[in-house]
Structures are given as structure tokens and as C-alpha cells.
Design an enzyme around this catalytic site. Sequence first.
Site, PDB file in Angstrom:
ATOM      1  CG  HIS A  82      -1.802   1.230   1.240  1.00 20.50           C
ATOM      2  ND1 HIS A  82      -2.994   1.262   0.562  1.00 20.50           N
ATOM      3  CD2 HIS A  82      -1.648   2.456   1.785  1.00 20.50           C
ATOM      4  CE1 HIS A  82      -3.556   2.449   0.713  1.00 20.50           C
ATOM      5  NE2 HIS A  82      -2.749   3.192   1.445  1.00 20.50           N
ATOM      6  CG  ASP A 161     -11.827   3.856   5.290  1.00 25.47           C
ATOM      7  OD1 ASP A 161     -11.266   4.800   5.869  1.00 25.47           O
ATOM      8  OD2 ASP A 161     -11.624   3.584   4.095  1.00 25.47           O
ATOM      9  NE  ARG A 168      -9.736  11.153   7.614  1.00 30.91           N
ATOM     10  CZ  ARG A 168      -8.898  10.261   7.084  1.00 30.91           C
ATOM     11  NH1 ARG A 168      -9.310   9.049   6.753  1.00 30.91           N
ATOM     12  NH2 ARG A 168      -7.645  10.579   6.876  1.00 30.91           N
ATOM     13  CB  SER A 183      -8.311   5.518   6.663  1.00 34.19           C
ATOM     14  OG  SER A 183      -8.686   5.426   5.326  1.00 34.19           O
ATOM     15  CE  LYS A 187      -8.869   2.048   3.005  1.00 35.31           C
ATOM     16  NZ  LYS A 187      -8.939   3.380   2.507  1.00 35.31           N
TER      17      LYS A 187
HETATM   18  N1  URA Z   1      -5.428   6.518   2.055  1.00 37.15           N
HETATM   19  C1  URA Z   1      -6.470   5.982   2.713  1.00 37.15           C
HETATM   20  O1  URA Z   1      -6.944   4.918   2.374  1.00 37.15           O
HETATM   21  N2  URA Z   1      -6.970   6.661   3.761  1.00 37.15           N
HETATM   22  C2  URA Z   1      -6.469   7.839   4.195  1.00 37.15           C
HETATM   23  O2  URA Z   1      -6.956   8.382   5.162  1.00 37.15           O
HETATM   24  C3  URA Z   1      -5.386   8.391   3.491  1.00 37.15           C
HETATM   25  C4  URA Z   1      -4.871   7.692   2.422  1.00 37.15           C
END
Ligand code: URA
Length: 410
Positions: A82, A161, A168, A183, A187
Site C-alpha cells: 500500500h 471507512d 474527512r 483508514s 482495509k
Molecule cells: N489513504 C487511505 O486509504 N486513507 C487515508 O486516510 C489516506 C490515504
Amino acid sequence: MHVPSLIAAKRDGAVLKHEEIHELIRLFTKGEIPDCQMSALAMAIYFRGMIAEETAALTEAMLHSGSMLRWPSNAPMRVDKHSTGGIGDKTSLIIAPLLACDGAWVPMISGRGLGITGGTLDKLESIPGFLTRLDESEIYRVIEKTGCVLIGQTEHICPADKKLYSLRDVTGTVPSIPLITASILSKKLAEGLNRLILDVKHGSGAFMRTHDEAEELAQSLVKTAQMLGLKVSVHLNAMNEPTGHAAGNALEVIEAIGCLQGKGPTDLEEICLNLAATVSISSRARLQTFLRDGSAWRKFQQIVEAQGGDVSKLDKLGQVHRAPVIRDVRADKSGVLHQMDAYQVGLAVLNLGGGRSRSSDSVDFAVGCDQIVKTGTKVAIGHVLARIHARSESAAEAAEQTIRRGITIE
Ligand code: URA
């Protein structure tokens, strides 16, 4: 539970209890906490932060707001990468098939571009037919067939999320370390991984502008992942100039295909190998062989086919998505290119229509920049420093001015 008291407690710097955080997220997911209260809480967290235990509780609560991918007990090792996002960052398109070449499973849940940073899903959708929304049975079918699946978040995976991120995004509360941590990791935990490599970017084209901020985010991610039992490694990578030579959806897929075929560019191949080698069972040298001997390219084609994409269009993407105006940005003096600012390139691509300012915006696959020159290159007057792909002359002109603001030749 009295939500206003919890918001006030966080506003005043109190530590929220594990049960309070779980209950807040449970009620928010069910629609029983209004957006105004959740936004106020996000702002309180933005200013007051969270201790590690609170961040872990928030991550866990968001993970349990939906379902997780479930793998059979004899399934291969699951790995993923990621990135916190950057300009020209097409590494996911290369790393996912590369990691699947040695038999690992890569259930990669990616995001869309927002603001100046691009998103893997938008890039993939520039491939005609490619489906990034799959239902759960299709996810398992694709991964069993190819070892990899490249999808977006579904309504069932971390719905909290999804809801919180959209608040946000419009309330100035994205750049909060505990909120970003929860966040991202909720995931990734939902993917049921064994190992994760995180690419935390810092610089003008990243969320985290300084190395110190990126370091702080990295520490939060590692600590939270450890507390929740996920093995993660983190690399900090500079994002002051675009990765590779292209930024923009189809243009990046074209560059990624070149890299999958072992043709570089060097900086892109290096970062992909460094990240992939950290979670792979194969050595870096073997991963490089997968790029050179056609294995990674074949794997990518298999994934595209399994997700409905038209493989025959992959080597013609430049024709499928052809912007009507192509304009060179040329050096106005000779010297060494010192700066090709990622922020300005990202902004230019966003304004060309290649990105989105609101999550409901659509993106233009054809626009962007390619032939972007790397810093440190000696250039003569008139040398092409980047090529703009635009819908109109006026859009190309505006993009050129933006990019020029970020160019320094000395
Ligand atoms: N990527 C995400 O999935 N969430 C965030 O808050 C920032 C970057």
C-alpha cells in the site's frame, strides 16, 4: 452513550475508551450518528491526536464495521503493498502481478485518485472493459485463477471507512495520523493478509510534506499493525518529482506495461523491486527476472482478462485514449534540471481533467504528461522537459504554466 460528551472529551484532550470507540463506529455505520457529530469528532481527533491504543481500537472498529475476505486454510501466503500516494505512482500495477508470479496471492484493494494524487482504480479503468467492482464470489474466482485481484473497496468491506473518509475529505480532516492509520490498516486487515509492505511518501507531491511527518505516520502504521497482529514493513520514499516519466491515467498504464516487459524506467523498476522484495518469498534478483523474462507481463494480461479487460487493447492504449492536443514543454535555458516539482505536475494533471476534486467527479483517461525528464539530467535549450496531453489548447497552455512553476534549471 452520549455522543456530544465524547466529542467534548476528545476536544479537551481526553483518551477515549476502547468500548466508546467501538460503539461510536458501530452507531456511525448504522447511520445513527449524524455527519455533523462525526465531522466534529474527526476535527477533535485531528487537533488532539490519539494514543496508540485508541488508534488500534479505531482501526479494529472500522475493520469490524463490515466483512473480511476469508481464505481457505490451505491458501497460499497473502501479500500486498500500500502506498500513501504520489504523482506518477503506478507501482501497484507492477507490484501486484509481480508478487503473484511466485505463487503468492495478492488481494489488492485500491483507491481512486483524489486531489493531486492519482488512484490505481482510475488507471485500471482506462483499460477497456476492466472491472474494479467485483462481488465476493468473483473476487475469489479471479484470485484462484490468477493469484491476484485488483479491486476497489466494496460496500461490505470497511463501510465505516468509506463513510468517514468522505466526511474527512470535505472537512479538512484528511491529514490526521490516527485517522489515516485507521483508514489504511482497516482495509488492509480486511484483506486477510500475512504480510504487508507500506510505501510512505514524503515530499511536495505527497500527503506528508516532510520526512519527519512521514516517519511519524510510518511509526503509527507499524505500531498499530503490530497491535492487531499484522506483519508490516515500511519504506519511506521521496516524492519530490514524479515516479517514472508519466503522470495521468492511461499514460501511466502504458508506462507500467513497459516496466512489466522489463523496459524500465530505472527509478520505477527500482522502487517496485525494493517494495516487492520486502514481502515476497522470492529474492529481488528473481523478481527482476520475472520482469525480464515476460512472466510479470503475462501475469498482468491474465489478471486483465480475468477482470473483464480487453487484453488486445493493452498495446494500443495510446490510440484508445488519444488527447486531441499534445504540447511539448521545452527548456528555456541550458543546464542541469534541478527540480521537476511533483506537486506542480500533479496539479497540472488534475486541472487537465486527469484527477478529481470531489469523489463524485469523473476522470479523463487520456490527459496527463509523459516524457517527463528526471532531475539531474543535463538539458540544452529547447530540450523537451515534458509532453502535455490535453483536451484543448487553453488547457495545455494552463498546464504548461503550472508545470513551469515547478521547473528549475541551473
Ligand atoms: N489513504 C487511505 O486509504 N486513507 C487515508 O486516510 C489516506 C490515504
